[in-house]
Design an enzyme around this catalytic site. Structure first.
Site, PDB file in Angstrom:
ATOM      1  N   LYS A 116       0.633  -1.307   0.041  1.00  0.00           N
ATOM      2  CA  LYS A 116      -0.060  -0.127  -0.002  1.00  0.00           C
ATOM      3  C   LYS A 116       0.914   1.269  -0.024  1.00  0.00           C
ATOM      4  O   LYS A 116       0.503   2.245  -0.630  1.00  0.00           O
ATOM      5  CB  LYS A 116      -0.929  -0.084   1.291  1.00  0.00           C
ATOM      6  CG  LYS A 116      -1.987  -1.060   1.134  1.00  0.00           C
ATOM      7  CD  LYS A 116      -3.069  -1.168   2.275  1.00  0.00           C
ATOM      8  CE  LYS A 116      -4.237  -1.830   2.116  1.00  0.00           C
ATOM      9  NZ  LYS A 116      -3.885  -3.337   1.830  1.00  0.00           N
ATOM     10  N   LYS A 158      -2.679   0.624   9.076  1.00  0.00           N
ATOM     11  CA  LYS A 158      -3.061  -0.212   7.900  1.00  0.00           C
ATOM     12  C   LYS A 158      -1.846  -0.968   7.614  1.00  0.00           C
ATOM     13  O   LYS A 158      -0.504  -0.636   7.189  1.00  0.00           O
ATOM     14  CB  LYS A 158      -3.478   0.392   6.706  1.00  0.00           C
ATOM     15  CG  LYS A 158      -4.855   1.060   6.841  1.00  0.00           C
ATOM     16  CD  LYS A 158      -5.044   1.961   5.652  1.00  0.00           C
ATOM     17  CE  LYS A 158      -5.621   1.146   4.302  1.00  0.00           C
ATOM     18  NZ  LYS A 158      -5.912   1.910   3.222  1.00  0.00           N
ATOM     19  N   GLY A 164      -9.213  -7.196   2.566  1.00  0.00           N
ATOM     20  CA  GLY A 164      -9.944  -7.794   3.162  1.00  0.00           C
ATOM     21  C   GLY A 164     -10.390  -7.484   4.391  1.00  0.00           C
ATOM     22  O   GLY A 164     -11.205  -8.160   5.184  1.00  0.00           O
ATOM     23  N   GLY A 165      -9.784  -6.252   5.039  1.00  0.00           N
ATOM     24  CA  GLY A 165     -10.516  -5.717   6.209  1.00  0.00           C
ATOM     25  C   GLY A 165      -9.569  -6.140   7.354  1.00  0.00           C
ATOM     26  O   GLY A 165      -9.343  -5.930   8.372  1.00  0.00           O
ATOM     27  N   HIS A 208     -16.990   4.482   1.358  1.00  0.00           N
ATOM     28  CA  HIS A 208     -15.973   3.609   0.562  1.00  0.00           C
ATOM     29  C   HIS A 208     -16.568   3.667  -1.025  1.00  0.00           C
ATOM     30  O   HIS A 208     -17.435   2.896  -0.935  1.00  0.00           O
ATOM     31  CB  HIS A 208     -16.196   2.151   1.113  1.00  0.00           C
ATOM     32  CG  HIS A 208     -15.086   1.259   0.380  1.00  0.00           C
ATOM     33  ND1 HIS A 208     -14.083   0.761   0.964  1.00  0.00           N
ATOM     34  CD2 HIS A 208     -15.100   0.762  -0.707  1.00  0.00           C
ATOM     35  CE1 HIS A 208     -13.663  -0.088   0.086  1.00  0.00           C
ATOM     36  NE2 HIS A 208     -14.013  -0.045  -1.071  1.00  0.00           N
ATOM     37  N   HIS A 235     -14.333  -3.335   9.252  1.00  0.00           N
ATOM     38  CA  HIS A 235     -13.645  -3.297   8.023  1.00  0.00           C
ATOM     39  C   HIS A 235     -14.181  -4.303   7.041  1.00  0.00           C
ATOM     40  O   HIS A 235     -13.457  -4.253   5.892  1.00  0.00           O
ATOM     41  CB  HIS A 235     -12.275  -3.124   8.264  1.00  0.00           C
ATOM     42  CG  HIS A 235     -11.609  -2.181   8.971  1.00  0.00           C
ATOM     43  ND1 HIS A 235     -11.855  -0.729   8.920  1.00  0.00           N
ATOM     44  CD2 HIS A 235     -11.066  -2.039  10.242  1.00  0.00           C
ATOM     45  CE1 HIS A 235     -11.194  -0.142   9.826  1.00  0.00           C
ATOM     46  NE2 HIS A 235     -10.773  -0.819  10.790  1.00  0.00           N
ATOM     47  N   GLU A 275      -9.806   1.283  -5.110  1.00  0.00           N
ATOM     48  CA  GLU A 275     -10.657   1.790  -4.030  1.00  0.00           C
ATOM     49  C   GLU A 275     -10.385   3.016  -3.559  1.00  0.00           C
ATOM     50  O   GLU A 275      -9.084   3.496  -3.403  1.00  0.00           O
ATOM     51  CB  GLU A 275     -10.414   0.738  -2.919  1.00  0.00           C
ATOM     52  CG  GLU A 275     -10.964  -0.685  -3.252  1.00  0.00           C
ATOM     53  CD  GLU A 275     -10.933  -1.680  -1.927  1.00  0.00           C
ATOM     54  OE1 GLU A 275     -10.410  -1.219  -1.050  1.00  0.00           O
ATOM     55  OE2 GLU A 275     -11.488  -2.743  -2.025  1.00  0.00           O
ATOM     56  N   ARG A 297      -7.242  -8.166  -8.488  1.00  0.00           N
ATOM     57  CA  ARG A 297      -7.830  -9.575  -8.710  1.00  0.00           C
ATOM     58  C   ARG A 297      -9.661  -9.109  -9.040  1.00  0.00           C
ATOM     59  O   ARG A 297      -9.932  -7.914  -9.132  1.00  0.00           O
ATOM     60  CB  ARG A 297      -8.132 -10.278  -7.510  1.00  0.00           C
ATOM     61  CG  ARG A 297      -8.449  -9.367  -6.102  1.00  0.00           C
ATOM     62  CD  ARG A 297      -8.551 -10.431  -5.160  1.00  0.00           C
ATOM     63  NE  ARG A 297      -8.528  -9.595  -3.775  1.00  0.00           N
ATOM     64  CZ  ARG A 297      -9.684  -9.102  -3.270  1.00  0.00           C
ATOM     65  NH1 ARG A 297     -10.739  -9.095  -4.117  1.00  0.00           N
ATOM     66  NH2 ARG A 297      -9.567  -8.281  -2.219  1.00  0.00           N
TER      67      ARG A 297
END
Length: 633
Positions: A116, A158, A164-165, A208, A235, A275, A297
């Site tokens: 990230k 993060k 996936g939270g 989101h 999340h 996102e 993906r």
């Protein structure tokens, strides 16, 4: 076109891929662990190969086993689905090096977007707006705490390799930063093998928003518009929809254009999702929407995009992987109607949403008009097992309508028609989410569920109509002849019609129910008794046997496991003095951590499991002895 395809996944996404592959005439190969030997995706595939024990780390996450299965079966290509190895660049390269087709983006693209912090730097260079925060290499806890202080609380920790939270913690104040950082890093290390984190400013009214993008090997990249995934719990997305409510055309053009630039910056091929996080305090505005991350993906929520565009994204994946150009240009893509998806999970809402596992003795989706408007994506059927080893999703329920209200009305009706037993589910919560006025107005943020928790609990008491329906069913049950049935309770008025009644129980109460009236609700006979459903929630009714046995009460200091899981941390030692609320140990179940705390001050006298042990539901974890009180003078 690809002739044979191995699906390196399980559950509903494996079944979803098989469906499109079969339509295209592609032979499918499933892989399975011990726990999945008789799973639905195995039954549906043309061929299936066993790849190891039940834990994913010993089967679905071992790339060498997947490639060996593909070579053994003669598969020409591998589709990773989502989760597991789908965003593992080394695995993608290994597939290509083995001479097979990788149905996904190039390994270099996965690497570029996989971390990230690096991805945000790349996006900044590409002119894509990013959230303010810290993305540095210094991971010293004290340095991270200082950076968090500079950014200003609240902040979001993060994991740079997360998704996936998982590996995310909101921190509201400096005094909890160290503990939250440690927990986040531990979860990230266990889930992704990488405990490096970044820190972002927490957006106070976050929505989101994500954009579906698609690229091919000929330099073409298009977007398929946006989705709104703001309805989340811990999340994890709960309900997703497309298009985003309140998105005007100018904002849509700006956000979708930024998403295309992001994909182009990494020479992207295949299906991907950009996102964004939006500050929703003043509605959706282009200058208040920032890049968060890219998922390289297919997304769990891809069906809502398919519904509003008329596109089969899995078919596009297979065609692009085979070297074809994108089936449509940007000008040929448009939005029609509105679609909503709800994730139906095997979890217990009345017990902290802990995972629920076991055999699905009853599993029935809506029928009739409601069923005709619902698309079900599932990896289980009635009689199948929900395993403790994998994600607890039972199904994704997708509805479509000419507008948002129509799609939500259809979803609410379909959720009300769900019948699941004895595995617990979040169906009742989903109905309440779907019908809540804030959500109906499209004013939800990612904190909506926590903020409105009191409004979202399903009914915990059975209605009078439920009692009546169950009583009539039990009275007719052939097996209740020798139980507590009371008949002929005569009225006091002359010529009054005789009444009948039956004593029944809902596990918390007993009632003598008059069964002379007509019942309006449907009942379901199961091995334990009769079920009645209210708003998707089951209530079990039985006939009490009136014996003298009573349940043994657990010792006050005995702490039992609230679910099956693995012990990943033990924070105490024998004979240690602990305080009420102190963390004793941490369990991991279905990729989520659950802390076990002391119910009162005392001394640890017994620790049941060892670190790393798998424990069953209700297994003894810790026994605490209360200190002796000093004698009164």
């Amino acid at each position: 076109m690809i002739k044979s395809l191995l699906i390196a996944n399980r559950g509903e996404i494996a079944c979803r891929i098989i469906k499109t592959a079969r339509k295209m005439g592609v032979r499918t190969v499933a892989v399975y662990s011990d726990a999945d030997a008789s799973a639905l995706h195995v039954r549906q595939a043309d061929e299936a190969v066993h790849i190891g024990p039940s834990p994913a780390a010993e089967s679905y996450l071992i790339g060498e086993k997947i490639i060996a299965a593909a070579m053994q079966s003669g598969a020409e290509a591998i589709h990773p689905g989502y989760g597991f190895l789908s965003e593992n660049a080394d695995f993608a390269k290994s597939v290509i090096d083995a001479g097979m087709i990788w149905v996904g983006p190039k390994p270099d693209s996965i690497r570029a977007m996989g971390l990230k912090d690096a991805a945000k730097k790349l996006m900044d260079e590409a002119g894509v707006p990013i959230t303010p925060g810290y993305m540095g290499d210094n991971q010293d806890p004290d340095h991270l705490a200082q950076e968090a202080k500079k950014i200003g609380y609240p902040v979001l920790i993060k994991a740079v390799a997360g998704g996936g939270g998982k590996g995310m913690r909101k921190v509201d104040a400096a005094d909890s930063f160290a503990d939250d950082l440690l927990s986040c890093q531990r979860e990230a290390k266990a889930s992704f093998g990488n405990d490096i984190v970044l820190i972002e400013k927490w957006i106070e009214s976050p929505r989101h928003i994500e954009v579906q993008v698609f690229g091919d090997g000929h330099g073409n990249v298009v977007h398929l518009f946006e989705r709104d995934c703001s309805l989340q719990r811990r999340h994890q997305k709960v309900i997703e929809e497309a298009p985003a409510p309140g998105m005007d055309e100018l904002t849509r053009a700006a956000v979708c254009g930024a998403a295309v630039r992001a994909a182009q910056a990494v020479d992207y091929e295949g299906a991907g999702t950009i996102e964004f996080i939006a500050d929703g305090r003043e509605g959706l505005r282009a200058d208040k929407i920032w890049f968060m991350e890219m998922n390289t993906r297919l997304q769990v929520e891809h069906p809502v995009t398919e519904e509003i565009t008329g596109v089969d994204l899995v078919e596009w994946q297979l065609r692009v992987a085979a070297g074809e150009t994108l089936p449509k240009t940007q000008d040929e893509l448009s939005i029609t109607g509105h679609a909503v998806e709800a994730r139906l999970y095997a979890e217990d809402p009345l017990n902290g949403f802990l995972p629920s596992t076991g055999r699905l003795e009853l599993l029935s989706f809506a029928s009739g008009d409601a069923g005709s408007r619902m698309r079900v994506e599932t990896g289980v059927e009635q009689g199948d097992e929900v395993s403790p080893f994998y994600d607890p999703m039972i199904a994704k329920l997708v509805t479509y309508g000419d507008d948002r209200d129509a799609a939500l009305d259809a979803l609410s009706e379909c959720l009300d028609g769900l019948r699941i037993w004895p595995v617990k589910s979040n169906a009742g919560f989903l109905i309440n989410y779907c019908n809540h006025p804030v959500f109906r107005r499209g004013e939800m943020t990612t904190g909506f569920i926590e903020q409105c928790a009191d409004d979202l609990h399903p009914p915990v008491l059975a209605s009078d109509d439920s009692w009546l329906a169950a009583a009539k069913a039990l009275a007719l049950d052939k097996h209740s002849d020798n139980l507590s049935l009371f008949g002929s309770l005569s009225g006091f008025r002359l010529n009054a019609s005789p009444k009948s009644a039956i004593m029944i129980s809902d596990q918390t109460d007993r009632r003598l129910v008059d069964i002379s009236n007509e019942a309006s609700l449907e009942t379901f006979a199961v091995s334990a008794g009769h079920l009645v459903f209210q708003n998707g929630q089951p209530f079990l009714f039985t006939i009490p046997r009136f014996d003298n046995d009573s349940e043994a009460e657990a010792g006050a200091g005995e702490i039992f496991s609230p679910m099956p899981g693995q012990v990943i941390s033990i924070e105490i030692a024998l004979d240690e003095t602990v305080a009420s609320g102190q963390k004793l140990m941490v369990l991991e179940a279905m990729k989520m951590e659950h802390s076990i705390t002391a119910p009162f001050d005392g001394i640890v006298r017994e620790i049941g499991p060892a670190l790393g042990d798998q424990v069953s539901h209700d297994a003894l974890l810790v026994r605490i002895e209360a200190p002796e009180k000093a004698p009164e003078e």
